[in-house]
Design a protein around this motif. Structure first.
Motif, PDB file in Angstrom:
ATOM      1  N   GLU A 152       0.842  -1.200   0.000  1.00  0.00           N
ATOM      2  CA  GLU A 152       0.000   0.000   0.000  1.00  0.00           C
ATOM      3  C   GLU A 152       0.883   1.258   0.000  1.00  0.00           C
ATOM      4  OE1 GLU A 152      -3.979  -1.596   2.384  1.00  0.00           O
ATOM      5  OE2 GLU A 152      -2.325  -0.686   3.525  1.00  0.00           O
ATOM      6  N   ILE A 153       0.657   2.114  -0.991  1.00  0.00           N
ATOM      7  CA  ILE A 153       1.460   3.333  -1.111  1.00  0.00           C
ATOM      8  C   ILE A 153       0.819   4.495  -0.356  1.00  0.00           C
ATOM      9  CG2 ILE A 153       2.355   5.041  -2.760  1.00  0.00           C
ATOM     10  CD1 ILE A 153       2.670   2.795  -4.779  1.00  0.00           C
ATOM     11  N   GLU A 178     -12.466   2.030 -12.080  1.00  0.00           N
ATOM     12  CA  GLU A 178     -13.895   1.737 -11.892  1.00  0.00           C
ATOM     13  C   GLU A 178     -14.197   1.363 -10.443  1.00  0.00           C
ATOM     14  OE1 GLU A 178     -14.965  -1.304 -14.632  1.00  0.00           O
ATOM     15  OE2 GLU A 178     -14.994   0.041 -16.373  1.00  0.00           O
ATOM     16  N   LYS A 179     -13.175   0.905  -9.727  1.00  0.00           N
ATOM     17  CA  LYS A 179     -13.358   0.498  -8.323  1.00  0.00           C
ATOM     18  C   LYS A 179     -13.168   1.654  -7.353  1.00  0.00           C
ATOM     19  CE  LYS A 179     -11.778  -4.221  -9.236  1.00  0.00           C
ATOM     20  NZ  LYS A 179     -10.740  -5.248  -8.951  1.00  0.00           N
ATOM     21  N   GLY A 180     -12.786   2.822  -7.871  1.00  0.00           N
ATOM     22  CA  GLY A 180     -12.627   3.969  -6.991  1.00  0.00           C
ATOM     23  C   GLY A 180     -11.574   4.933  -7.495  1.00  0.00           C
ATOM     24  N   VAL A 223      -2.934  11.706 -12.581  1.00  0.00           N
ATOM     25  CA  VAL A 223      -1.729  10.900 -12.732  1.00  0.00           C
ATOM     26  C   VAL A 223      -1.536   9.981 -11.528  1.00  0.00           C
ATOM     27  CG1 VAL A 223       0.797  11.048 -12.752  1.00  0.00           C
ATOM     28  CG2 VAL A 223      -0.546  12.429 -14.343  1.00  0.00           C
ATOM     29  N   LEU A 224      -1.753  10.497 -10.325  1.00  0.00           N
ATOM     30  CA  LEU A 224      -1.622   9.664  -9.129  1.00  0.00           C
ATOM     31  C   LEU A 224      -2.640   8.529  -9.135  1.00  0.00           C
ATOM     32  CD1 LEU A 224      -0.908  12.306  -6.338  1.00  0.00           C
ATOM     33  CD2 LEU A 224       0.593  10.439  -7.052  1.00  0.00           C
ATOM     34  N   VAL A 229      -3.312   2.666  -8.869  1.00  0.00           N
ATOM     35  CA  VAL A 229      -4.410   1.680  -8.948  1.00  0.00           C
ATOM     36  C   VAL A 229      -4.006   0.380  -8.264  1.00  0.00           C
ATOM     37  CG1 VAL A 229      -5.685   0.182 -10.519  1.00  0.00           C
ATOM     38  CG2 VAL A 229      -5.522   2.601 -11.015  1.00  0.00           C
ATOM     39  N   GLY A 230      -4.837  -0.081  -7.347  1.00  0.00           N
ATOM     40  CA  GLY A 230      -4.579  -1.329  -6.642  1.00  0.00           C
ATOM     41  C   GLY A 230      -3.518  -1.234  -5.567  1.00  0.00           C
ATOM     42  N   LYS A 231      -3.025  -0.011  -5.310  1.00  0.00           N
ATOM     43  CA  LYS A 231      -1.943   0.162  -4.332  1.00  0.00           C
ATOM     44  C   LYS A 231      -2.312   1.157  -3.237  1.00  0.00           C
ATOM     45  CE  LYS A 231       1.483  -0.822  -7.924  1.00  0.00           C
ATOM     46  NZ  LYS A 231       2.629  -0.315  -8.713  1.00  0.00           N
ATOM     47  N   THR A 232      -3.608   1.392  -3.080  1.00  0.00           N
ATOM     48  CA  THR A 232      -4.073   2.320  -2.054  1.00  0.00           C
ATOM     49  C   THR A 232      -5.006   1.605  -1.087  1.00  0.00           C
ATOM     50  OG1 THR A 232      -5.927   3.017  -3.440  1.00  0.00           O
ATOM     51  CG2 THR A 232      -3.913   4.343  -3.548  1.00  0.00           C
TER      52      THR A 232
END
Length: 337
Positions: A152-153, A178-180, A223-224, A229-232
Motif C-alpha cells: 500500500e502506497i 472503476e473500483k474507486g 496521474v496519481l 491503482v490497486g496500491k491504495t
C-alpha cells in the motif's frame, strides 16, 4: 531501491523552524501542506483546527511554500508557541515545476506534494498530506495508528460515486479506476513504499508526456490515480468530506458534513476565509480562526472579477442586497477594464 525526483538541495531555498514543542518523548504525527501565498491564511487555520480537535496527539507540521512574509512568520511562530507544537516552513524554488502543466485552478503549487513525499524519504514512515482548504473537527487518532500493508502506497478517500469512477476509468484508459477514484487533497503517504516505487519520478515523467497530458483534466490527481491503482487503501469519507460553499447557491444543496465528519474539504473557488462565505458549513474554520493568531486578521475580500461575481451571488442569497448590488457593479467594472 529508493527513488526520488526532487532533492532538497535543488528545490528548498531556506527553512524556518518554529519549534515550541518541548520534550514529550512521543513520536510526532507529521502533517504537511504544499501551498502558494493565496493559501497561507487557510493553512494556518487548518493547522489550528487539527490542534484544537486533537489535544492529546503530538504533531509536527511542515509547510512547503514559495512565499512567506514577515507577517506570516510572526503568526506561524505565534501559533506554534500557543499550542506548544513545531511548524517547519520550507521555502521552495519553483523553477523545476514551471514547465509542468497548470491551469487557472491548479497552479504549479499542486506539485509540491511530490517535493513533500521525496523530502521525507528516509526520514519518516508516513506523512499526512492535506490541502490547506481543509478544516478538522474530529479525532485523527485512527490515521496516526494506521499500519500499512506491504504494497500500500497511500491511504486515500474516494471522490464522487461509481458513475464518476467509470468516466475517469474510460477517459484515463485505466480500467482499475472503476473500483474507486480518489481526491488527492488528502493523502496519508507510506513514505518508504512511495520512494521504493518511484512515484514522484514516474508521475513527473507522465506529466511531461504529451500523450498523458492530452488525457488528464485534474493534473497530478489524475496521474496519481493512474499510478496507484490497486496500491491504495480507501478509508472512510469522514476523512475528506468535500463540499463547495458555492453549492449553497443551489436551491436544494445537500450538505454531506455532519457530526461524524473529521475533515471538511472546502473545494471550489469560494473558501471559508472569504468574507462572503458566512454559512454554517464554515463554522469549523471560523471557530478555529477565533482560537488562532489570525483572529484579528480580516476575512478576505474579493480580489478579482470572478470573486466579485461569486460574492455578489452569495450576498443576494444571504439577503444582503446592497452588498450584492455593489458586488455586481464591481464585477462589471473589472470585466470592462
Amino acid at each position: 531501491m529508493s527513488q526520488q525526483y526532487f532533492n532538497d538541495s535543488d528545490v528548498i531555498n531556506s527553512v524556518l523552524d518554529f519549534n515550541h514543542a518541548g520534550e514529550t518523548g512521543a513520536t510526532p504525527f507529521i502533517v504537511a501542506y504544499g501551498i502558494d501565498k493565496n493559501f497561507l491564511y487557510g493553512c494556518g487555520i487548518s493547522i489550528t483546527s487539527i490542534l484544537l480537535a486533537n489535544p492529546s496527539l503530538a504533531f509536527e507540521f511542515h509547510v512547503f511554500t514559495d512565499f512567506f512574509s514577515e507577517d506570516d512568520r510572526a503568526r506561524f511562530d505565534a501559533l506554534a508557541k500557543q499550542y506548544s507544537t513545531r511548524i517547519v516552513v520550507s521555502l521552495i524554488d519553483c523553477e523545476k515545476l514551471k514547465s509542468l502543466p497548470s491551469t487557472k485552478n491548479w497552479t504549479y503549487a499542486t506539485y509540491f506534494r511530490f517535493i513533500i513525499a521525496d523530502h521525507f524519504a528516509g526520514k519518516a514512515d508516513k506523512v499526512l498530506y492535506l490541502d490547506a482548504d481543509i478544516a478538522c473537527q474530529g479525532s485523527i487518532q485512527e490515521l496516526a495508528d494506521l499500519q500499512f500493508s506491504e504494497n500500500e502506497i497511500a491511504a486515500v478517500v474516494v471522490e464522487g460515486e461509481s458513475a464518476w469512477w467509470q468516466k475517469r476509468a474510460v477517459s484515463l484508459d485505466t480500467p482499475g479506476l472503476e473500483k474507486g477514484y480518489f481526491n488527492a487533497g488528502f493523502l496519508l503517504i507510506n513514505i518508504p513504499q512511495w520512494a521504493k516505487e518511484g512515484v514522484s519520478v514516474n508521475a513527473i515523467n507522465m506529466l511531461r508526456d504529451p500523450a498523458v497530458v492530452s488525457k488528464i483534466t485534474h493534473l497530478d490527481q489524475d496521474v496519481l490515480n493512474m499510478l496507484l491503482v490497486g496500491k491504495t487503501r480507501f478509508v472512510d469519507k469522514k476523512f475528506n468530506t468535500q463540499f463547495s460553499i458555492n453549492y449553497e447557491l443551489k436551491a436544494q444543496a445537500v450538505n454531506p458534513v455532519n457530526d461524524a465528519t473529521v475533515f471538511i474539504h472546502y473545494i471550489g473557488p469560494t473558501k471559508p476565509w472569504h468574507v462572503w462565505a458566512t454559512y454554517p458549513v464554515s463554522r469549523a474554520f471560523l471557530n478555529a480562526r477565533q482560537h488562532s493568531p489570525w483572529r484579528d486578521a480580516a476575512l478576505l475580500s474579493p480580489g478579482n472579477a470572478n470573486q466579485w461575481r461569486y460574492a455578489a451571488k452569495h450576498y443576494f442569497k444571504q439577503k444582503k442586497y446592497l452588498a450584492g448590488v455593489v458586488g455586481y457593479l464591481t464585477y462589471f467594472m473589472h470585466k470592462v477594464k
